[in-house]
Design a protein around this motif. Structure first.
Motif, short mmCIF file in Angstrom:
data_model
loop_
_atom_site.label_atom_id
_atom_site.label_comp_id
_atom_site.label_asym_id
_atom_site.label_seq_id
_atom_site.Cartn_x
_atom_site.Cartn_y
_atom_site.Cartn_z
N ARG A 94 0.82 -1.22 0.00
CA ARG A 94 0.00 0.00 0.00
C ARG A 94 0.85 1.26 0.00
NH1 ARG A 94 -1.09 4.18 -0.32
NH2 ARG A 94 -2.75 5.46 0.64
N HIS A 146 -7.15 6.50 0.97
CA HIS A 146 -7.63 6.32 2.33
C HIS A 146 -9.16 6.28 2.27
CE1 HIS A 146 -3.48 7.55 3.03
NE2 HIS A 146 -3.72 8.66 2.36
N HIS A 169 -6.59 8.82 -4.12
CA HIS A 169 -5.39 9.23 -4.85
C HIS A 169 -5.55 8.71 -6.28
CE1 HIS A 169 -3.64 10.83 -1.34
NE2 HIS A 169 -3.43 9.68 -0.74
N GLU A 187 -5.26 16.06 1.20
CA GLU A 187 -4.22 16.04 2.23
C GLU A 187 -2.85 16.52 1.76
OE1 GLU A 187 -3.68 11.97 3.56
OE2 GLU A 187 -2.92 11.34 1.61
N HIS A 188 -2.62 16.64 0.48
CA HIS A 188 -1.27 17.01 0.01
C HIS A 188 -1.03 18.50 -0.04
CE1 HIS A 188 -0.95 12.90 -2.26
NE2 HIS A 188 -0.84 12.77 -0.95
ZN ZN Z 1 -2.39 9.61 1.06
#
Ligand code: ZN
Ligand code: FAD
Ligand code: MLT
Length: 555
Positions: free
Chosen positions: A420, A467, A474, A508-509
């Motif tokens: 993962r 997630h 993603h 989140e990035h």
């Molecule tokens: Zn991630």
């Protein structure tokens, strides 16, 4: 007795009850004699799964990222490639360098071309600046002096942590001075009673994890880049990662910060209190602002207790609907012990098997379309195991899970996680990666992967993973070279589609340089204007991380 019964049922229900050898696994790892059933295995307890195996910041990997960029740059059309240098910024001169040497000492003012070159390129080898100077402060006072000087001279700067960011935020766009926090890596204190860690911003996440684990606690966040990323970088990106589903956002876990503002003012918000409603909670402005409002120098963070029992299951599902239903079922049946719920499509597994050394597919090479990794962490080993086994049994009976294994030791669990966590590492080995990080309602989350696949056709390979427990997809599009033709198929479609779902174009990035001009897809113009006003208030000369996060129009 109950376990034997469960084992029997699991054996009966497993649709592909092949022997471990047939899956190419070592019998010592996966021997059926251990548990008397062939499909699900149990981990014996886990100590330190994530290790430094994804230490992404070695000189070698950075160097190869750099070389990769050299190969790619002619054909890559990134947002950064089209950004004009703001002519109001000063150009670094020898007096500036002398000043920095007088404050930091010779060895912390780096002009060596090779060292500066490494800091100019991001982890993917996709974004490259042309800074001439890398500064390595060792204290808050030094950061303050650097910023105060740069502000008065109007020299633009980029704060840099572990340089693992995925949106081009951590490297210069033009000639900005790079301020690396790597030398500020001291642990200041640990409160054993309340689990509160106070440390400098340049501490590597993995080192902090080891430190708190020795004291019986864990960090509330974990990510594949933990061997390189800094806690200051994590806070500045508001990193999500693999434990978000259980411990939530850094907005909840960070108790206090020390931040240096653009003019050199040190803002002491380094409280360790759980509750404090005295006025505006300013620290939140700096969590997730990607170095555009201040430089984080110290951190106080809440660390949860380390629990003794961990299980990791690697499962396959026939379709996306089953993954969705499995998530809901896990929330209902496993409840408080779920600590990760990650998903990957078949393309991710194929990629991981092709590019990640020493990684094995725990399941037979098969036509399964989706894979789910579920981790549980709890305080009662036999209760947790029984709960997970019963859940998996029910899920198989209900047809949600096609096949699966439970790790029976740390190395198996590590292997599951490596698959993962290694997807991003495997992706960059293909050549060009178009990376999107979207928050989308779970029901719709995979639709865009399928639409993207038909848009891109044979020009690239489309991966969907992420997630799932947090509704975070993603979406990666891979090809051997960057090309405008591929990009035209992806953008603005990906942003428009996400916006139509009222999703987020950055789960989140962060926005970095990649998406600074795209913020309006997820935020109203009033909100973006207000962000611009906050930026102008805190950084009127706009020296902090220019060209990133906000559109030029509001600055
Ligand atoms: Zn991630
Ligand atoms: P950098 O990359 O150096 O910087 C990121 C941004 O923060 C930049 O804008 C920089 O200017 C700013 N910054 C850094 N330090 C400071 C500071 N002290 N003060 C002010 N600004 C600062 N991200 C996730 O959210 N979840 C994941 O699961 C995840 N997995 C990843 C896996 C891999 C293999 C890789 C390569 C990346 C992954 N990331 C993930 C992205 C990245 O690791 C995170 O964004 C991380 O938090 C960045 O930390 P860093 O120290 O490397 O920061
Ligand atoms: C992940 O979850 O693996 C990270 O966010 C990195 C990535 O998306 O490549």
């Amino acid at each position: 007795m109950a376990r034997r019964a469960a084992a029997g049922l699991l054996r009966r229900l497993g649709p592909l009850a092949c022997e471990p050898q047939a899956r190419g696994m070592s019998p010592t790892h996966y021997g059926t004699k251990n548990h008397g059933f062939s499909r699900f295995y149990l981990i014996q307890g886990r100590h330190h799964l994530y290790g430094s195996r994804t230490n992404v910041e070695t000189d070698d990997t950075r160097q190869s990222a750099h070389m990769n960029f050299e190969v790619q740059k002619r054909s890559f059309s990134s947002a950064a490639a089209h950004i004009q240098r703001n002519p109001t910024y000063s150009v670094l001169n020898s007096n500036d360098v002398s000043y920095f040497k007088s404050v930091l000492g010779e060895s912390s003012v780096v002009q060596d071309e090779d060292r500066v070159a490494v800091a100019n390129v991001d982890w993917m080898g996709k974004y490259k600046g042309s800074s001439q100077l890398l500064l390595l402060p060792k204290s808050t006072t030094e950061v303050s002096k650097i910023l105060s000087y740069c502000n008065s001279r109007r020299l633009a700067v980029v704060p840099q942590g572990g340089n693992t960011g995925l949106v081009g935020g951590s490297v210069p766009v033009h000639d900005e001075v790079i301020i690396s926090l790597g030398g500020m890596n001291n642990i200041i204190s640990f409160d054993n009673v309340n689990g509160i860690l106070t440390c400098e911003a340049g501490c590597v996440l993995e080192n902090l994890s080891s430190f708190v684990e020795n004291k019986g606690f864990i960090m509330p966040l974990d990510l594949g880049a933990k061997g390189s990323c800094h806690i200051g970088g994590n806070i500045s990106t508001n990193a999500g990662g693999l434990r978000f589903i259980r411990y939530g956002s850094l907005h909840g876990n960070v108790l206090g910060l020390e931040v240096v503002l653009a003019n050199g003012t040190v803002l002491d918000m380094l409280t360790t209190l759980r509750k404090d409603n005295t006025g505006y909670d300013l620290k939140h402005l700096f969590i997730g602002s990607e170095g555009s409002l201040g430089v984080v120098t110290k951190v106080a963070i809440l660390t949860p207790a380390k629990l003794p029992s961990t299980n990791v299951a690697f499962l396959s599902c026939n379709d996306y609907m089953s993954c969705q239903k499995l998530l809901l079922a896990a929330k209902r049946s496993l409840g408080e012990i779920v600590s990760a719920f990650e998903f990957m499509d078949r393309h991710c597994i194929d990629l991981a098997m092709k590019y990640l050394e020493g990684v094995q597919n725990p399941l037979p090479a098969s036509p399964y379309n989706f894979y789910v990794l579920i981790e549980t962490t709890g305080s009662d080993e036999s209760y947790d195991k029984a709960k997970l086994e019963a859940f998996l049994l029910r899920s198989m009976e209900d047809g949600l899970v096609a096949d699966g294994v439970i790790a029976q030791d740390i190395s198996q669990a590590s292997n599951f996680w490596r698959i993962r966590e290694g997807i991003s590492e495997a992706s960059v080995k293909v050549g060009a990666v178009y990376k999107y990080d979207l928050s989308i309602p779970v029901e719709k989350l995979y639709d865009i992967v399928e639409e993207m696949r038909s848009r891109v056709g044979g020009m690239g390979e489309v991966l969907g993973y992420g997630h799932l427990g947090d509704g975070n997809l993603h979406l990666n599009i891979l090809s051997s070279k960057y090309s405008d033709k591929i990009l035209e198929q992806i953008e603005p479609f990906v942003y428009e589609w996400t916006s139509n779902q009222r999703g987020s174009i950055s789960a989140e990035h962060g926005l970095g340089v990649m998406k600074a001009e795209k913020i309006h897809y997820s935020k109203s113009s009033e909100a973006v204007q207000l962000m611009g006003s906050i930026k102008k208030l805190l950084d009127p000369n706009s020296i902090l991380n220019p060209y990133k996060v906000l559109p030029q129009s509001v600055l």
